[in-house]
Write a protein that holds these residues in place. Structure first.
Motif, PDB file in Angstrom:
ATOM      1  N   ASP A  35       0.858  -1.187   0.000  1.00 58.07           N
ATOM      2  CA  ASP A  35       0.000   0.000   0.000  1.00 58.07           C
ATOM      3  C   ASP A  35       0.893   1.236   0.000  1.00 58.07           C
ATOM      4  OD1 ASP A  35      -1.960   1.914   0.335  1.00 58.07           O
ATOM      5  OD2 ASP A  35      -2.316   1.432   2.432  1.00 58.07           O
ATOM      6  N   LEU A  36       0.685   2.095  -0.973  1.00 62.75           N
ATOM      7  CA  LEU A  36       1.525   3.284  -1.116  1.00 62.75           C
ATOM      8  C   LEU A  36       0.784   4.568  -0.764  1.00 62.75           C
ATOM      9  CD1 LEU A  36       3.178   2.353  -4.543  1.00 62.75           C
ATOM     10  CD2 LEU A  36       4.124   2.021  -2.252  1.00 62.75           C
ATOM     11  N   SER A  37      -0.399   4.473  -0.238  1.00 63.13           N
ATOM     12  CA  SER A  37      -1.236   5.657  -0.013  1.00 63.13           C
ATOM     13  C   SER A  37      -0.611   6.658   0.953  1.00 63.13           C
ATOM     14  CB  SER A  37      -2.622   5.253   0.476  1.00 63.13           C
ATOM     15  OG  SER A  37      -2.534   4.521   1.686  1.00 63.13           O
ATOM     16  N   GLY A  38       0.304   6.233   1.800  1.00 67.87           N
ATOM     17  CA  GLY A  38       0.949   7.148   2.734  1.00 67.87           C
ATOM     18  C   GLY A  38       2.079   7.955   2.120  1.00 67.87           C
ATOM     19  N   LEU A  39       2.464   7.642   0.891  1.00 63.57           N
ATOM     20  CA  LEU A  39       3.556   8.357   0.229  1.00 63.57           C
ATOM     21  C   LEU A  39       3.012   9.625  -0.429  1.00 63.57           C
ATOM     22  CD1 LEU A  39       5.454   5.349  -1.410  1.00 63.57           C
ATOM     23  CD2 LEU A  39       5.839   6.409   0.803  1.00 63.57           C
ATOM     24  N   THR A  40       2.525  10.527   0.370  1.00 64.31           N
ATOM     25  CA  THR A  40       1.810  11.693  -0.130  1.00 64.31           C
ATOM     26  C   THR A  40       2.680  12.690  -0.891  1.00 64.31           C
ATOM     27  OG1 THR A  40       2.064  12.731   2.033  1.00 64.31           O
ATOM     28  CG2 THR A  40       0.011  11.539   1.611  1.00 64.31           C
ATOM     29  N   ALA A  41       3.996  12.641  -0.742  1.00 64.53           N
ATOM     30  CA  ALA A  41       4.896  13.562  -1.442  1.00 64.53           C
ATOM     31  C   ALA A  41       5.533  12.918  -2.677  1.00 64.53           C
ATOM     32  CB  ALA A  41       5.983  14.062  -0.496  1.00 64.53           C
ATOM     33  N   ALA A  61      -4.200   7.146  -5.687  1.00 70.35           N
ATOM     34  CA  ALA A  61      -4.378   8.186  -4.668  1.00 70.35           C
ATOM     35  C   ALA A  61      -3.139   9.072  -4.519  1.00 70.35           C
ATOM     36  CB  ALA A  61      -4.709   7.541  -3.324  1.00 70.35           C
ATOM     37  N   LEU A  62      -2.099   8.797  -5.277  1.00 71.84           N
ATOM     38  CA  LEU A  62      -0.859   9.570  -5.179  1.00 71.84           C
ATOM     39  C   LEU A  62      -1.006  10.854  -5.992  1.00 71.84           C
ATOM     40  CD1 LEU A  62       1.677   6.624  -5.547  1.00 71.84           C
ATOM     41  CD2 LEU A  62       0.910   7.746  -3.434  1.00 71.84           C
ATOM     42  N   LYS A  63      -1.526  11.880  -5.377  1.00 68.07           N
ATOM     43  CA  LYS A  63      -1.893  13.117  -6.073  1.00 68.07           C
ATOM     44  C   LYS A  63      -0.715  13.900  -6.619  1.00 68.07           C
ATOM     45  CE  LYS A  63      -6.027  13.316  -3.454  1.00 68.07           C
ATOM     46  NZ  LYS A  63      -7.280  13.886  -3.498  1.00 68.07           N
ATOM     47  N   ARG A  64       0.462  13.705  -6.076  1.00 70.08           N
ATOM     48  CA  ARG A  64       1.647  14.443  -6.557  1.00 70.08           C
ATOM     49  C   ARG A  64       2.475  13.655  -7.554  1.00 70.08           C
ATOM     50  NH1 ARG A  64       3.621  17.778  -1.245  1.00 70.08           N
ATOM     51  NH2 ARG A  64       1.662  18.864  -0.984  1.00 70.08           N
ATOM     52  N   LEU A  65       2.067  12.428  -7.827  1.00 69.08           N
ATOM     53  CA  LEU A  65       2.824  11.579  -8.740  1.00 69.08           C
ATOM     54  C   LEU A  65       2.832  12.180 -10.143  1.00 69.08           C
ATOM     55  CD1 LEU A  65       4.353   8.857  -8.720  1.00 69.08           C
ATOM     56  CD2 LEU A  65       2.274   7.825  -9.607  1.00 69.08           C
ATOM     57  N   GLU A  66       4.030  12.392 -10.673  1.00 65.39           N
ATOM     58  CA  GLU A  66       4.200  12.962 -12.013  1.00 65.39           C
ATOM     59  C   GLU A  66       4.758  11.939 -13.001  1.00 65.39           C
ATOM     60  OE1 GLU A  66       6.656  16.451 -11.720  1.00 65.39           O
ATOM     61  OE2 GLU A  66       5.315  17.404 -10.263  1.00 65.39           O
ATOM     62  N   PHE A  67       5.598  11.028 -12.515  1.00 66.56           N
ATOM     63  CA  PHE A  67       6.234  10.036 -13.374  1.00 66.56           C
ATOM     64  C   PHE A  67       6.017   8.642 -12.797  1.00 66.56           C
ATOM     65  CE2 PHE A  67       8.706  13.949 -13.712  1.00 66.56           C
ATOM     66  CZ  PHE A  67       8.609  14.180 -15.077  1.00 66.56           C
ATOM     67  N   LEU A  68       5.513   7.749 -13.643  1.00 68.20           N
ATOM     68  CA  LEU A  68       5.285   6.359 -13.254  1.00 68.20           C
ATOM     69  C   LEU A  68       5.935   5.485 -14.323  1.00 68.20           C
ATOM     70  CD1 LEU A  68       3.920   4.296 -11.396  1.00 68.20           C
ATOM     71  CD2 LEU A  68       1.851   4.551 -12.771  1.00 68.20           C
ATOM     72  N   HIS A  69       7.043   4.855 -13.987  1.00 68.25           N
ATOM     73  CA  HIS A  69       7.810   4.048 -14.931  1.00 68.25           C
ATOM     74  C   HIS A  69       7.634   2.580 -14.563  1.00 68.25           C
ATOM     75  CE1 HIS A  69       9.878   7.801 -16.023  1.00 68.25           C
ATOM     76  NE2 HIS A  69       9.884   8.038 -14.730  1.00 68.25           N
ATOM     77  N   LEU A  70       6.967   1.824 -15.432  1.00 69.14           N
ATOM     78  CA  LEU A  70       6.652   0.428 -15.127  1.00 69.14           C
ATOM     79  C   LEU A  70       7.050  -0.534 -16.242  1.00 69.14           C
ATOM     80  CD1 LEU A  70       3.107   1.061 -13.626  1.00 69.14           C
ATOM     81  CD2 LEU A  70       5.169   0.452 -12.366  1.00 69.14           C
TER      82      LEU A  70
END
Length: 79
Positions: A35-41, A61-70
């Motif tokens: 669960d990554l929901s606590g990684l708010t920054a 739910a990661l509102k500040r996430l700009e880059f997602l590399h998968l």
């Protein structure tokens, strides 16, 4: 950076690092993310080259996430 360490899992406590901005876990053997929901920054999640089959709903739910590399995983659906 935890790149290329043959990790197979991440601790649940990772989700408590609320000030973490970048997480690079590429090139491991991780099959699932906690669960990554606590990684708010978190702004950058780099998790390519693992064995991840699905993403936890908490990624949405990661509102500040700009880059997602998968790239290079075994994903078949997104939450």
């Amino acid at each position: 950076f935890l790149h290329g360490n043959d990790l197979v899992c991440l601790p649940e406590s990772l989700g408590k690092l609320r000030h973490l901005r970048q997480l690079c876990i590429s090139g491991n053997k991780i099959e699932a993310l906690p669960d990554l929901s606590g990684l708010t920054a978190l702004k950058d999640l780099t998790a390519g080259g693992n064995q991840i089959r699905e993403l936890p709903r908490s990624v949405g739910a990661l509102k500040r996430l700009e880059f997602l590399h998968l790239h290079g995983n075994q994903l078949t659906t997104l939450p």
